[in-house]
Design a protein around this motif. Sequence first.
Motif: not given
Length: 959
Positions: A227-240, A256-269
Motif C-alpha cells: 500500500k505504501e508503494f502504491y500510494q507513493q508512486f501510482y499517482v497520475p502525475s507520475n504517469a503518461t 479520458v477525462n471521464q474515466w481518469f479525471g476523478e483519480i486523486k492527484a497524490g503527492k508529486p514524485v
Amino acid sequence: MKNKFQLRAKTLLLTAALTTAMAGCSHQQTEHKPTAKVAASALNKSAAFDLQYEAFELENGLKVILHQDKSDPIVAMSTIVHVGSSREKAGRTGFAHFFEHMSFNDSENVPKGANRKMIPELGGSRNGGTWSDGTIYYEVVPKDAFDKLLWIDSDRLGFMLNTVDAGTLEREKQVVKNEKRQRVDNRPYGHTYHVIKKALYPENHPYNWTVIGDLADLQAATLEDVKEFYQQFYVPSNATLVIAGDIDIAETKKKVNQWFGEIKAGKPVPEMKPQPVSLARDKKLYHLDNFAKLPEIRLTFPAVEQYHQDAYALEVLAILLAEGKNAELYKSVVEKAGLASGVDAWNEADEIAGTFTINVRGNKGSQLDDVYRAIEQALVNFEKNAFSQIQLEKIKAKQETDFYYNFESILDKAKKLGEYNEYAGSPEYIKTDIANITAVTKADVIRVYHKYIKDKAAIITSFVPKDQPELILTGSVKADVREEEIKQGAEQNFVENDAIAFEKTPTKFDRSEPPLSELPELKIPDVWQSEQANGLRIYGIEQTELPIVNFSLRIDGGQLLDNKNKLGTAALMAQLMNEGSQSKTPLQLEQAIGLLGASLEVYGDQEAIVIQGQTLAKNFEQTIALMKEMLLTPRWDQQEFERLKAARLTRIIQDQGNASRIARNAFMKRLYPRGHIAGQPTGGTRETVTAISLDDVKAYYRKNISPKQASLHVVGAISQSRVLAASQGLASWSGKKISLPPQPKMSGLKQPQLYFIDLPGAKQSVIYVGKPTVAANSKDFYPVQVANNRLGSGMSARLGQTLRIQKGYTYGAYSYIPSTGYQSPFIAASQVRTNVTLESLEIFKDLIANYRDTYKESDLAVTKNIIIKGNSRKFETLDKLLAMLETQSRFDLADNYIEQRQTYVNQLGLEQVHQTISKHLDEQQMIYLVVGDAKSQLKRMKDLGYGEPVILDKQGNII
C-alpha cells in the motif's frame, strides 16, 4: 482540464534521416505550431512518415497523448508509470516488478481476473513490463472494446488498492518467484546481472539490485508495504497515458477525462537525477555455474545515462567492435585466436546511469585468461586501425531502418510516444532522437572510446561450468551468489478471498462496466500472385504506411533432405550462404547489405531453406539483387565453413545446460519414431555435424536448391509491377522438382507413458505433455487449433488460469499445435516450482482428460469471440502480413483462407468441438516428460498413476 503540458494538435514528420542534429527540443509547457518537414539525407530524399498526435494534461496531473490511426479497426493503450526498481530501497527490492503483477488482479469496479481474462476474450492482447526506471502496461483491442479498456485501465491506476488481500499477495509472491527461477536461477549465466550490479554500484545506489529483486525481500513484503508503494508512486502525475488507433480525438478526450479525471492527484514524485558511477580499479569476480556448459567472460564499464549525447556514439562503438567481419573483437577473438564462435558488445543507457559491455562466451575448454588477452588485443587494434567512413555509414543506415520499425504497429507508436514523453520530457524528442542517431561522427566514436573504454576499469565476471574452475580468469574472487534451496512443502499456502469487504471509493462518474460498441468490419488485405516460367511462385501485399518492405524466399526441403548420418547439412549450407558470393568476400557482402540499410539472412530449419529480408522501399531492387547473388553464386569459403561448423558444435554443447531445450528435443524424440524428421534435433547432433564436409554442403545445394521448390513473399510499400520487375533477376535460376521424403504415419499410444530426465539442482521442473495430431494441410488441422483455445491458448485458458492464477505454481502454462508438413504435435508445457512437480502433472492430466466433458457452450462462445475479433489484429504489421502469405503458399491455401476460417468458426457447433477433442486430444494417447531434479522428485513420479517413469539421458535416449 488544463493544457499546461504542451503540444496541442501536433504533427511529427519523421524523415528517413536527418543530416544535422536539431538544437534543443523544448521541454517547456508551451504550445507549438505544426512543424515543417525536415530535409532528408541522400539515403531517402522523398520518404516522410507523418505521425500526428495531440497531447494534454488532466487536472490531476496525468499526461495524455492521443494518436489517430485508422489503418486497422483497433485501439492500443499504453500507460507508463515512472516507477522501476530504481525507486525501491534496500531490503524492499523487487517491489516495482512485484506490483506490476499485482496490478493485473481486480480493482474496486473491475471483477477479479477480468484484466487477464477479459481482454483476451474480447479479441485483444495485454501485458506489462518493468525495468530499472519504469513500469508499462499495454493492451490492444478491437475498437468496439475501447470503452472496456478505459474502464479496466483507469480502475487499475486509481481504484485498486482496497481490493488487495493477503491471499492475492501470497499468490503473486509465488508467481514472481517462479519467474525468477525460470529467468535467473534455472538457466545458464542467469546470475550475471546480479553479480555485476552489486559490484558496480554502491549499496545506496538505485541500480545496486536487479529488477526482479531478492527473494527474501519479496517473501517479507507485507500488505502495508504494498500500500505504501502504491500510494507513493501510482499517482497520475507520475504517469503518461497514450491512446492510439481508430479513435475520434475529440470524443476520446472526453472519455479520458471521464474515466481518469476523478483519480486523486497524490503527492508529486521527485524526478530522478543522473547518478553516474566510476571505478578506481578492475573488479574480477567468478561464479561456478550449475547450468553453464561453456565459459563466459563479461567486461562491464561505467558509462552514461539515456539520451546523453555520448550514448549515441557508444551505441556505434559497440557495433564497430563486435558486429560483422570487420569488427576488431570478432577478428581477434574468433578469427585469429579461435577462442569463441561469436562476440557481443552493447551500450545500455538507463535513466540515471549506463554501462558499456563486452561479452564473450568461449568455446568448450577455452581459458578465460586467453580470451581476456584477445579482447585486450582487439581494443589495441581498434585504436591502431582506424575504422572507415563507409563502416560508419553502414551502421547509421541500418539504425535508420530500424528506427522506422520502432513505429510499425499502432502499439509501437503508443509505446514510443509515451517513452519519449516520460523520460525525455516530450514526444517531440522523437525528432531529436533520430537526429542524434544520424549525427554521430568518427570523432565522436573515437572520443567516447578514449573517455569510457581505453585503459578504464571494469567489472570483469567469469561464469564457468561448475566442474571447470581452472577456466576462471586469473585474479578473480568468488562472487556472492546465493542459490535458493527448494524444499518439499516449504511454500506458504494461500487462500484468496473472492468477496473482500471494502468501502468503495465514491465517484461522480458511473464506473460500472461499459457495453461494447459496434463490431468493426474485418478488412482482409488484397493478395496478388504470379509465377515465373522456372516455377518460382510469387505472392505479394502492398501496404504503404511506412517506406519499408519485408520479404522471404522459402525453398521447401531443409533438413528433410539431409543424409540421416549428416543431419545439419541443410542448416550449415544455409548459414554458409550468408558468407559472401563469388563476386564478393564475406566482408564486401556485409557492407553492401549494410549500406542499403537492409538485412538479409539465410537459415535452414526442418522443412525449408529460407532467405529473409528487410529494406527501405527505395532500395528494394538493390536488395533483391544481393539476394540473387547469395542464392545463385554462393562463395563456399572453406574457412567460413569450418568456423560455422565449430560454432554449431559449440551451440549443441551449450544447449545441454538449457532445461527447456533439453525437454523440447527429448520430447520430440520420444513422440516420433526413429527416422522421423520431427524426432531429430534441428541442426543435427555432435556426431552428425562432425561428419559434415564442405563437399556435402555443395552437394546438397546442387541437388536441392530449385525454383520449383520455392515461393517468394513480399509485403510493404511496393507495387506488384516493381516486385515482378525486380524478381526477373531470378529468371535464370533453374532446377528440377524435388520429391520430399514421406514421414512415417503415427498412431496413438494405447496408454500414456511418463519419462524423466535428471537435471541435478534444478529449481524448476520443465513439463511437456502431448501427442501427434495431423499435418497443417489437413482439413482437421484448423479445427484442432480452435478446439485447443480454451485449454491452453493464452493466460485466460484453463492451463494458465489453474497452474498460475489459482495455484501459483508457475510463471506460465500453455498448449499449442505448431503448423508443420507432417503430423503436427499437440504440446502442453510449463516450467513449475520443483516441489510441486507431481501436483502440476496431475493438473495437466486432469485438465486434458476432462477437457471434452468440461467444454461447454460458454467456452465455445468465448473461443469464437477471441478468434473472430482477434483477426482485427492479424494484418497490422509487415511481419504478420508476411506470415499470412507464407502460410498460404506453404500449405496451398486459398487467397481468402482467413475468410474461410472465419466462416468455419462462426458456424462451429459444440458437438463438432467435442468430436475434435475426442479424436485428436485424447489424454490416454499422450506422453509425459519431466526435466528436473531426480534426487527430490523422481520417487514421487509413480504417484501420477502411469507406472515407474522411464529414465532418459539429456539426448532423450532411454538409459
